[in-house]
Scaffold this motif. Structure first.
Motif, PDB file in Angstrom:
ATOM      1  N   PHE A   1      -4.002   3.228   6.423  1.00  0.00           N
ATOM      2  CA  PHE A   1      -5.022   2.714   5.508  1.00  0.00           C
ATOM      3  C   PHE A   1      -6.352   2.908   6.204  1.00  0.00           C
ATOM      4  O   PHE A   1      -6.531   2.466   7.346  1.00  0.00           O
ATOM      5  CB  PHE A   1      -4.753   1.235   5.245  1.00  0.00           C
ATOM      6  CG  PHE A   1      -5.867   0.483   4.541  1.00  0.00           C
ATOM      7  CD1 PHE A   1      -5.898   0.385   3.160  1.00  0.00           C
ATOM      8  CD2 PHE A   1      -6.871  -0.162   5.271  1.00  0.00           C
ATOM      9  CE1 PHE A   1      -6.899  -0.318   2.516  1.00  0.00           C
ATOM     10  CE2 PHE A   1      -7.874  -0.873   4.636  1.00  0.00           C
ATOM     11  CZ  PHE A   1      -7.887  -0.942   3.254  1.00  0.00           C
TER      12      PHE A   1
ATOM     13  N   SER B   1      -5.567  -4.511   0.032  1.00  0.00           N
ATOM     14  CA  SER B   1      -6.802  -3.920   0.530  1.00  0.00           C
ATOM     15  C   SER B   1      -7.908  -4.965   0.645  1.00  0.00           C
ATOM     16  O   SER B   1      -8.625  -5.011   1.652  1.00  0.00           O
ATOM     17  CB  SER B   1      -7.244  -2.792  -0.403  1.00  0.00           C
ATOM     18  OG  SER B   1      -8.477  -2.242  -0.004  1.00  0.00           O
TER      19      SER B   1
ATOM     20  N   LYS C   1      -4.261  -3.170  -4.315  1.00  0.00           N
ATOM     21  CA  LYS C   1      -5.658  -3.620  -4.328  1.00  0.00           C
ATOM     22  C   LYS C   1      -5.795  -4.990  -3.655  1.00  0.00           C
ATOM     23  O   LYS C   1      -6.750  -5.246  -2.911  1.00  0.00           O
ATOM     24  CB  LYS C   1      -6.186  -3.682  -5.760  1.00  0.00           C
ATOM     25  CG  LYS C   1      -6.453  -2.319  -6.398  1.00  0.00           C
ATOM     26  CD  LYS C   1      -6.984  -2.490  -7.806  1.00  0.00           C
ATOM     27  CE  LYS C   1      -7.467  -1.172  -8.403  1.00  0.00           C
ATOM     28  NZ  LYS C   1      -6.402  -0.170  -8.554  1.00  0.00           N
TER      29      LYS C   1
ATOM     30  N   LEU D   1       0.821  -1.209   0.000  1.00  0.00           N
ATOM     31  CA  LEU D   1       0.000   0.000   0.000  1.00  0.00           C
ATOM     32  C   LEU D   1       0.857   1.261   0.000  1.00  0.00           C
ATOM     33  O   LEU D   1       0.605   2.203  -0.767  1.00  0.00           O
ATOM     34  CB  LEU D   1      -0.930  -0.016   1.214  1.00  0.00           C
ATOM     35  CG  LEU D   1      -2.043  -1.066   1.165  1.00  0.00           C
ATOM     36  CD1 LEU D   1      -2.591  -1.337   2.560  1.00  0.00           C
ATOM     37  CD2 LEU D   1      -3.166  -0.616   0.231  1.00  0.00           C
TER      38      LEU D   1
ATOM     39  N   VAL E   1      -7.498   3.566  -3.086  1.00  0.00           N
ATOM     40  CA  VAL E   1      -6.973   2.284  -3.560  1.00  0.00           C
ATOM     41  C   VAL E   1      -7.584   1.926  -4.904  1.00  0.00           C
ATOM     42  O   VAL E   1      -6.886   1.496  -5.831  1.00  0.00           O
ATOM     43  CB  VAL E   1      -7.250   1.175  -2.527  1.00  0.00           C
ATOM     44  CG1 VAL E   1      -6.844  -0.189  -3.083  1.00  0.00           C
ATOM     45  CG2 VAL E   1      -6.503   1.461  -1.223  1.00  0.00           C
TER      46      VAL E   1
END
Length: 255
Positions: free
Chosen positions: A247, A80, A77, A23, A68
């Protein structure tokens, strides 16, 4: 380990170092103009992605936010999706994840606490089957009018903060990606923890008085997740040194 304070739950060792790195690296690539959300996109498209980063606004300072879905690459992705599936596994008790099934997590009553949280915020009698429901993420437009849904990677540089607010969705997850900074952290306000009936009013409260003292301030280590309901007022405190990356995403669940 799981700890609960006010209306939020903290879960250590929630995201792996590989997920956090995917990320953060993707966000850094977008900021530098060297990557885009599509691995096959042209370099011109990649460079243009930096125009859609949500930069600081009246509600925040020195904070760059990267969706994202619209900005980050496949690796981000995938990280996530893994984090979301892990969260839903915690909430509905379905397991299937090494962390969810960890003996320490279970011995601390983690499964019951997460199930109770899910019942409260989603208004369901049973938390089972949440993974089968549709996830509706909060989104917002950039200056060009393009919508950028959460989850996002928020990067706070020195002096970066986000003012007190309520997210206005059913649930929020925040995962600390990097903890090499000073100051910062998330402040929570007990007196502003309104009922679910006031959720629309909370969503419009974008500038609560800074004179209010927080009831609790959380500065967990990298990899830790914090989870709370959308009516809980909170603030990202100013970073005094270094860079804070998280995040974060707020969402509703729909059958």
């Amino acid at each position: 380990a799981v700890s609960q304070s006010l209306s939020y739950v903290t879960i250590s060792h929630f995201a792996s170092m590989e997920e956090r790195r995917a990320l953060m690296d993707s966000a850094a690539d977008v900021k530098g103009g060297s990557s885009s959300s599509s691995e096959e996109a042209s370099s011109a498209d990649a460079a243009s992605d930096s125009n859609h980063i949500l930069f600081a606004s009246g509600a925040n300072n020195n904070c760059d936010r990267y969706s994202v879905e619209t900005l980050l690459n496949r690796g981000a992705k995938a990280a996530s999706c893994a984090i979301l599936n892990r969260l839903l596994g915690y909430l509905d008790g379905s397991g299937g994840d090494p962390v969810t099934d960890d003996p320490e997590f279970l011995s601390q009553g983690g499964g019951e606490r997460m199930s109770d949280l899910a019942k409260e915020v989603f208004g369901v009698a049973s938390s089972s089957g949440l993974k089968d429901m549709e996830v509706l993420w909060y989104d917002e437009p950039d200056e060009a009018g393009k919508l950028h849904p959460e989850p996002k990677v928020n990067v706070y540089s020195e002096g970066g903060y986000f003012t007190q607010h309520g997210d206005g969705m059913d649930l929020t997850i925040l995962v600390v990606l990097a903890d090499e900074f000073e100051g910062g952290g998330t402040a929570f306000y007990r007196d502003l923890d309104l009922s679910h009936d006031d959720i629309e009013e909370v969503a419009n409260m974008s500038n609560v008085s800074h004179s209010l003292e927080p009831e609790s301030v959380a500065r967990p280590r990298a990899g830790t997740a914090m989870i709370w309901g959308g009516t809980l007022q909170h603030m990202a405190l100013p970073v005094t040194k270094g860079t804070r990356a998280v995040f974060v995403g707020s969402f509703d669940l729909k059958k």
